[in-house]
Motif scaffolding. Structure first.
Motif, short mmCIF file in Angstrom:
data_model
loop_
_atom_site.label_atom_id
_atom_site.label_comp_id
_atom_site.label_asym_id
_atom_site.label_seq_id
_atom_site.Cartn_x
_atom_site.Cartn_y
_atom_site.Cartn_z
N UNK A 187 0.83 -1.20 0.00
CA UNK A 187 0.00 0.00 0.00
C UNK A 187 0.87 1.26 0.00
N UNK A 188 1.92 1.24 0.82
CA UNK A 188 2.83 2.39 0.87
C UNK A 188 3.47 2.62 -0.49
N UNK A 189 3.91 1.54 -1.13
CA UNK A 189 4.52 1.67 -2.45
C UNK A 189 3.51 2.19 -3.48
N UNK A 190 2.29 1.71 -3.39
CA UNK A 190 1.23 2.18 -4.32
C UNK A 190 0.93 3.66 -4.10
N UNK A 191 0.88 4.08 -2.83
CA UNK A 191 0.62 5.49 -2.52
C UNK A 191 1.76 6.35 -3.07
N UNK A 192 3.00 5.91 -2.90
CA UNK A 192 4.15 6.66 -3.43
C UNK A 192 4.09 6.73 -4.95
N UNK A 193 3.79 5.58 -5.58
CA UNK A 193 3.70 5.53 -7.03
C UNK A 193 2.56 6.44 -7.54
N UNK A 194 1.43 6.44 -6.83
CA UNK A 194 0.32 7.29 -7.21
C UNK A 194 0.70 8.77 -7.10
N UNK A 195 1.44 9.08 -6.06
CA UNK A 195 1.88 10.47 -5.88
C UNK A 195 2.81 10.88 -7.01
N UNK A 196 3.71 9.98 -7.39
CA UNK A 196 4.61 10.27 -8.51
C UNK A 196 3.81 10.47 -9.79
N UNK A 197 2.83 9.64 -10.04
CA UNK A 197 1.99 9.77 -11.24
C UNK A 197 1.20 11.09 -11.23
N UNK A 198 0.71 11.53 -10.08
CA UNK A 198 -0.01 12.80 -9.98
C UNK A 198 0.92 13.96 -10.34
N UNK A 199 2.14 13.84 -9.79
CA UNK A 199 3.10 14.92 -10.07
C UNK A 199 3.39 14.96 -11.57
N UNK A 200 3.63 13.79 -12.15
CA UNK A 200 3.88 13.74 -13.60
C UNK A 200 2.68 14.27 -14.38
N UNK A 201 1.48 13.94 -13.98
CA UNK A 201 0.28 14.38 -14.67
C UNK A 201 0.12 15.89 -14.57
N UNK A 202 0.43 16.43 -13.37
CA UNK A 202 0.34 17.88 -13.19
C UNK A 202 1.38 18.60 -14.04
#
Length: 155
Positions: free
Chosen positions: A134-149
């Protein structure tokens, strides 16, 4: 000779029998009345201990002989003690059955507890693994949000 040996004498008079009063049972048995007619036939003599096997019954004494009367009294005492020991053995066997049943129950509970402990350890490990994922998924999701922004801002 052999008859003079103390162990042989002890065996002959029954000194090897346990003569201690059992603590777990109290059985009161009276030694039968020894005033029996001399003319009475042997088979009319009442059974001194009806719960004992026929071959263990004290034989009727010869009333003319003090030694015979003494042997009869001693045999009655031994028969009484034998009866008490048999009762105690029966009580101990019953207690043994209870303890075996209790031991089996404790072993079953112990096995159940061991199984539960193993299952708990497995679930704890699975929980730790899932939290890490879950922690890894949350980190990966945060990275994807940053990339999307960043992409949204660059377009």
């Amino acid at each position: 000779m052999l008859e003079d040996h103390p162990k042989v004498t002890g065996l002959a008079i029954g000194s090897w029998l346990p003569f201690q009063q059992p603590k777990s049972i109290t059985v009161h048995m009276e030694i039968p009345n020894l005033s029996v007619d001399d003319d009475a036939p042997e088979n009319s003599f009442p059974l001194a201990f009806p719960e004992l096997d026929q071959q263990l019954q004290p034989l009727p004494p010869c009333h003319d002989s003090k030694e015979s009367m003494q042997v009869y009294k001693q045999h009655c005492k031994i028969a009484e003690e034998y009866h008490e020991v048999k009762k105690e053995i029966a009580l101990l066997e019953e207690r043994k059955k209870e303890l075996i049943a209790r031991l089996e129950q404790v072993e079953k509970e112990s096995m159940d507890a061991a199984q539960l402990a193993k299952e708990y350890a497995e679930l704890t490990e699975e929980n730790r693994t899932l939290k890490l994922a879950q922690t890894q998924c949350v980190e990966q999701l945060e990275k994807l949000r940053i990339q999307y922004q960043k992409r949204q801002g660059s377009s």
